[in-house]
Motif scaffolding. Structure first.
Motif, PDB file in Angstrom:
ATOM      1  N   ALA A 197       0.833  -1.205   0.000  1.00  0.00           N
ATOM      2  CA  ALA A 197       0.000   0.000   0.000  1.00  0.00           C
ATOM      3  C   ALA A 197       0.865   1.250   0.000  1.00  0.00           C
ATOM      4  CB  ALA A 197      -0.912   0.008   1.226  1.00  0.00           C
ATOM      5  N   LEU A 198       0.332   2.300  -0.634  1.00  0.00           N
ATOM      6  CA  LEU A 198       0.997   3.605  -0.688  1.00  0.00           C
ATOM      7  C   LEU A 198       0.100   4.643  -0.030  1.00  0.00           C
ATOM      8  CD1 LEU A 198       3.194   5.590  -1.963  1.00  0.00           C
ATOM      9  CD2 LEU A 198       1.556   5.849  -3.839  1.00  0.00           C
ATOM     10  N   PHE A 199       0.665   5.449   0.876  1.00  0.00           N
ATOM     11  CA  PHE A 199      -0.026   6.569   1.505  1.00  0.00           C
ATOM     12  C   PHE A 199       0.777   7.835   1.195  1.00  0.00           C
ATOM     13  CE2 PHE A 199      -1.153   2.838   3.885  1.00  0.00           C
ATOM     14  CZ  PHE A 199      -2.464   3.023   4.297  1.00  0.00           C
ATOM     15  N   VAL A 200       0.121   8.848   0.610  1.00  0.00           N
ATOM     16  CA  VAL A 200       0.809  10.089   0.257  1.00  0.00           C
ATOM     17  C   VAL A 200       0.066  11.269   0.871  1.00  0.00           C
ATOM     18  CG1 VAL A 200       1.723  11.531  -1.586  1.00  0.00           C
ATOM     19  CG2 VAL A 200       1.465   9.065  -1.960  1.00  0.00           C
ATOM     20  N   SER A 201       0.720  12.012   1.756  1.00  0.00           N
ATOM     21  CA  SER A 201       0.139  13.232   2.321  1.00  0.00           C
ATOM     22  C   SER A 201       0.234  14.356   1.301  1.00  0.00           C
ATOM     23  CB  SER A 201       0.876  13.638   3.607  1.00  0.00           C
ATOM     24  OG  SER A 201       0.517  12.801   4.680  1.00  0.00           O
ATOM     25  N   ILE A 202      -0.826  15.154   1.217  1.00  0.00           N
ATOM     26  CA  ILE A 202      -0.858  16.234   0.233  1.00  0.00           C
ATOM     27  C   ILE A 202      -1.890  17.265   0.659  1.00  0.00           C
ATOM     28  CG2 ILE A 202      -2.602  15.211  -1.276  1.00  0.00           C
ATOM     29  CD1 ILE A 202       0.655  17.008  -2.362  1.00  0.00           C
ATOM     30  N   ASP A 203      -1.754  18.492   0.133  1.00  0.00           N
ATOM     31  CA  ASP A 203      -2.726  19.530   0.461  1.00  0.00           C
ATOM     32  C   ASP A 203      -3.556  19.881  -0.774  1.00  0.00           C
ATOM     33  OD1 ASP A 203      -0.991  20.960  -1.099  1.00  0.00           O
ATOM     34  OD2 ASP A 203      -0.643  22.568   0.349  1.00  0.00           O
ATOM     35  N   ASP A 204      -4.369  20.933  -0.660  1.00  0.00           N
ATOM     36  CA  ASP A 204      -5.300  21.287  -1.733  1.00  0.00           C
ATOM     37  C   ASP A 204      -4.609  21.638  -3.051  1.00  0.00           C
ATOM     38  OD1 ASP A 204      -7.792  20.989  -0.482  1.00  0.00           O
ATOM     39  OD2 ASP A 204      -7.524  22.871   0.602  1.00  0.00           O
ATOM     40  N   THR A 205      -3.397  22.186  -2.983  1.00  0.00           N
ATOM     41  CA  THR A 205      -2.756  22.708  -4.192  1.00  0.00           C
ATOM     42  C   THR A 205      -2.541  21.634  -5.247  1.00  0.00           C
ATOM     43  OG1 THR A 205      -1.605  24.330  -2.820  1.00  0.00           O
ATOM     44  CG2 THR A 205      -0.783  24.020  -5.062  1.00  0.00           C
ATOM     45  N   GLU A 206      -2.086  20.450  -4.837  1.00  0.00           N
ATOM     46  CA  GLU A 206      -1.728  19.421  -5.812  1.00  0.00           C
ATOM     47  C   GLU A 206      -2.536  18.138  -5.669  1.00  0.00           C
ATOM     48  OE1 GLU A 206      -0.030  19.922  -8.304  1.00  0.00           O
ATOM     49  OE2 GLU A 206       1.171  21.702  -7.850  1.00  0.00           O
ATOM     50  N   VAL A 207      -3.544  18.100  -4.819  1.00  0.00           N
ATOM     51  CA  VAL A 207      -4.260  16.832  -4.603  1.00  0.00           C
ATOM     52  C   VAL A 207      -4.913  16.340  -5.887  1.00  0.00           C
ATOM     53  CG1 VAL A 207      -6.395  17.949  -3.796  1.00  0.00           C
ATOM     54  CG2 VAL A 207      -5.854  15.597  -3.105  1.00  0.00           C
ATOM     55  N   ALA A 208      -5.455  17.245  -6.698  1.00  0.00           N
ATOM     56  CA  ALA A 208      -6.131  16.819  -7.923  1.00  0.00           C
ATOM     57  C   ALA A 208      -5.139  16.231  -8.921  1.00  0.00           C
ATOM     58  CB  ALA A 208      -6.884  17.999  -8.552  1.00  0.00           C
ATOM     59  N   GLY A 209      -4.019  16.944  -9.153  1.00  0.00           N
ATOM     60  CA  GLY A 209      -3.013  16.447 -10.085  1.00  0.00           C
ATOM     61  C   GLY A 209      -2.374  15.163  -9.606  1.00  0.00           C
ATOM     62  N   LEU A 210      -2.107  15.089  -8.304  1.00  0.00           N
ATOM     63  CA  LEU A 210      -1.477  13.892  -7.753  1.00  0.00           C
ATOM     64  C   LEU A 210      -2.382  12.678  -7.915  1.00  0.00           C
ATOM     65  CD1 LEU A 210       0.833  12.547  -6.207  1.00  0.00           C
ATOM     66  CD2 LEU A 210      -0.300  13.222  -4.078  1.00  0.00           C
ATOM     67  N   ARG A 211      -3.684  12.865  -7.688  1.00  0.00           N
ATOM     68  CA  ARG A 211      -4.590  11.722  -7.828  1.00  0.00           C
ATOM     69  C   ARG A 211      -4.638  11.244  -9.282  1.00  0.00           C
ATOM     70  NH1 ARG A 211     -10.719  10.746  -5.500  1.00  0.00           N
ATOM     71  NH2 ARG A 211     -11.051   8.796  -6.642  1.00  0.00           N
ATOM     72  N   HIS A 212      -4.670  12.168 -10.236  1.00  0.00           N
ATOM     73  CA  HIS A 212      -4.632  11.769 -11.643  1.00  0.00           C
ATOM     74  C   HIS A 212      -3.341  11.010 -11.950  1.00  0.00           C
ATOM     75  CE1 HIS A 212      -8.261  13.348 -13.403  1.00  0.00           C
ATOM     76  NE2 HIS A 212      -8.060  14.556 -12.897  1.00  0.00           N
ATOM     77  N   MET A 213      -2.222  11.507 -11.418  1.00  0.00           N
ATOM     78  CA  MET A 213      -0.938  10.861 -11.658  1.00  0.00           C
ATOM     79  C   MET A 213      -0.920   9.451 -11.075  1.00  0.00           C
ATOM     80  SD  MET A 213       2.826  11.902 -10.246  1.00  0.00           S
ATOM     81  CE  MET A 213       2.918  13.460 -11.111  1.00  0.00           C
ATOM     82  N   LEU A 214      -1.410   9.299  -9.845  1.00  0.00           N
ATOM     83  CA  LEU A 214      -1.414   7.981  -9.210  1.00  0.00           C
ATOM     84  C   LEU A 214      -2.387   7.030  -9.898  1.00  0.00           C
ATOM     85  CD1 LEU A 214      -1.160   9.060  -5.469  1.00  0.00           C
ATOM     86  CD2 LEU A 214       0.575   7.863  -6.816  1.00  0.00           C
TER      87      LEU A 214
END
Length: 651
Positions: A197-214
């Protein structure tokens, strides 16, 4: 004698090989920028193989794109000529610990670790630098030709700067942040087990892009949830005060992941430890043990919840409570006492929580208390009800984590440290079953909160999880509290936090099943131990030829060479290492006979025969370390005769 390659794998060529196996007509030969012929993909043919219609020109499609994505993919796949050098003096219990702290650029570290731990890591938690407009983007330069790459492989610019700026004035570019994260997450996925499993902490600025990337890297079907981590309220916003962050959770392969995750209920483990202690003291005198357990509950300063206090009785199975065998909406039938045959009356608006067959079995097992022939209670055991399903919202004030860390380190060196008790819950839920020896990784270690969390959970449940922390030695700000306290870089603070956290955890209550490993082996990313002898013939002069007589850099030790061999051969970097003098030469025995290495000069045939007689799995020598060319030529023949299963290599 075959030589070790001394660089990380070329993933792009491995991917070409995989495609060649499936579509051999889609692989051709092409000339690279250095004039070398390499295998390459015929993408036009591959597109046609994968399509039932002709694909021409740009097509609309659902995907995440940004400037620099192709280069980020190249960075993920490109090999590096680096090594890991041991730092015994900075380690704790170097010879016995199973934990690792890797100091250096995390992409380089991941590339060096992937051959060793591919498909082995159970959980990764990372708290990457947020896109706030400060310096954060790692400069990844793996796309040069071989000569240029080896020359600049320290990944620094002309001034020696390690990071490049992504300032607010530049718009906090999403592209630079995504390009930094993409190759690291691509390589990290290779390290995860199928059920990892992978857990990645993130804030509002990049959460949308990070989710698309993952979604692209892991597959949207392997997305678990978006955890909300709520902290203290903030009053610094003009519209809405943001009091939460996110933790994106993915698994590598949902089909291979167990169907349910659970978390230990708060306060359960100390009760279970006390029950084990009382059973050890009083044996089968369960009445006395139960009385002392009730007294223990009353004497506790932090009194457990009423729900836990109900488990105040002890029998051979453990702590239990007497519970009503009925439930609202339960089964409506005539339940009989199997000993007397009498029907047990059912209270109004209630039903039985189990059927007659289950009840009979519980009676045989002694799990039913008969208050009278027609009145019963059942025993529910704490160890059978100590787990709960994790929820998607966690609340923990950021201030409490900061205060605890400041107290531990003697100063407030981190503005927003993550809470070790929350990450401990992630470890509990994702690495609970079959977790002895399971690896937890954090390649943005920061203050090594994740390592602290592993210690805490191991001490709680007795599992022997291991960790791998990776942290770049980023310099502390010259005017910061940390620099004034003597800390030159973040990695130094991170290592000290692990030392102090381990000592603190050992001073508290520890599960007797835990091996109490709070050590860590420090390894540092550095240039290869091998001389840079990869020049074109017209660039070589007499001085270069003289230097090439010895292919090892003069400042490198035998221990340095050993760890480069471990990396290159894909051998676990935490295996025990024993040094022995054999016929006057220093010989390393890794996990006894898993690997035997001798890098001394003057190796004789007698030494070779003695080492072959021990029948090691692998053996390695220095290429120019033999007393004569004849001995070097005979090495493989000696091993074929005395230890034919041994893999013989040289560096």
């Amino acid at each position: 004698m075959e030589k070790l390659k001394m660089h990380s794998p070329d993933l792009s060529q491995e991917n070409v090989a995989k495609i060649r196996a499936m579509f051999p007509d889609c692989v051709t030969e092409a000339m690279d920028e250095n004039g070398k012929v390499r295998l390459a993909i015929d993408f036009d043919q591959l597109r046609q193989e994968l399509s039932d219609y002709i694909v021409e020109g740009p097509q609309e499609r659902y995907r995440l794109d940004w400037p620099g994505k192709r280069e980020a993919l190249i960075n993920a796949n490109a090999p590096i000529a680096k090594t890991l050098r041991p730092a015994d003096q900075e380690s704790v219990e170097f010879s016995t610990t199973k934990n690792l702290f890797v100091e250096g650029d995390n992409l380089e570290a991941l590339k060096l670790l992937q051959d060793i731990y591919i498909g082995s890591v159970r959980m990764i938690y990372i708290d990457p630098p947020y896109n706030t407009g400060n310096d954060f983007v790692y400069r990844d330069r793996f796309a040069q030709g071989s000569e240029e790459y080896l020359r600049v492989s320290n990944q620094k610019d002309e001034e020696g700067n390690r990071l490049v700026a992504n300032l607010t004035a530049n718009g906090r570019f999403h592209s630079e942040w995504l390009s930094m994260m993409y190759p690291r997450l691509k390589v990290a996925k290779n390290l995860l087990r199928d059920d990892g499993a992978l857990f990645v902490s993130i804030d509002d600025t990049e959460v949308a892009g990070l989710r698309h990337m993952l979604d692209e890297i892991f597959g949207a079907e392997n997305f678990i949830t978006e955890i909300v981590w709520e902290g203290a309220n903030k009053n610094d916003a003009r519209q809405i005060g943001v009091s939460h962050e996110y933790v994106l959770c993915y698994v590598k392969n949902r089909a291979a992941t167990k169907t349910s995750w659970t978390m230990t209920k708060e306060g359960v483990e100390p009760v279970l430890r006390e029950v084990d202690r009382l059973k050890g003291v009083h044996g089968k005198d369960f009445e006395t043990a139960s009385e002392e357990l009730a007294g223990w509950f009353r004497a506790m300063k932090a009194t457990p919840s009423f729900g836990l206090r109900r488990f105040r009785y002890i029998d051979e199975r453990g702590a239990y409570k007497e519970d009503d065998p009925t439930a609202p909406g339960g089964r409506k039938f005539e339940l009989k006492n199997p000993k007397t045959g009498e029907a047990i009356p059912l209270r109004p608006n209630r039903g039985w929580a189990f059927d007659q067959e289950t009840f009979n079995r519980m009676v045989e097992e002694g799990r039913v208390s008969f208050i009278s022939p027609t009145s019963v209670m059942v025993r529910r055991y704490l160890h059978e009800t100590d787990a709960q399903t994790p929820q998607s919202v966690f609340y923990q004030p950021a201030r409490s984590a900061s205060e605890r860390l400041s107290k531990l380190l003697g100063g407030g060196y981190f503005d927003f440290p993550k809470d070790e008790t929350i990450i401990q819950k992630f470890v509990d839920m994702a690495v609970s079953d079959d977790s002895d020896g399971a690896i937890v990784m954090d390649f943005f270690a920061g203050s090594s909160t994740t390592a602290h969390s592993v210690f805490l959970q191991n001490a709680l449940d007795g599992k022997n999880r291991r960790f791998i922390m990776v942290q770049i030695p980023e310099p502390t700000n010259e005017n910061s509290v940390a620099r004034k306290a003597g800390w030159k870089n973040i990695a130094e603070i991170s290592k000290e936090r692990i030392r102090r956290a381990g000592k603190q955890v050992l001073e508290g209550d520890c599960h007797r099943g835990w091996n109490r490993d709070v050590g860590f082996r420090v390894l540092k990313v550095d240039t290869s131990n091998m001389q840079d002898v990869y020049y074109r013939p017209d660039q070589v002069d007499q001085k270069d030829l003289l230097q090439a007589v010895d292919n090892i850099k003069p400042d490198r030790t035998a221990e340095d060479l050993l760890f480069q061999v471990l990396v290159d051969w894909g051998v676990d970097l935490t295996l025990p290492i024993r040094r022995e003098t054999v016929q006057g030469k220093k010989v390393f025995f890794v996990d006894e006979n898993a690997l035997v290495a001798c890098f001394d000069a003057g190796v004789t045939e007698e030494l070779v025969k003695e080492l072959a007689g021990r029948e090691p799995l692998r053996v390695v020598f220095r290429d120019n370390g033999f007393v004569s060319d004849a001995v070097k030529i005979n090495v493989e023949q000696v091993f074929r005769q005395l230890s034919p299963a041994t893999d013989v290599r040289s560096i």
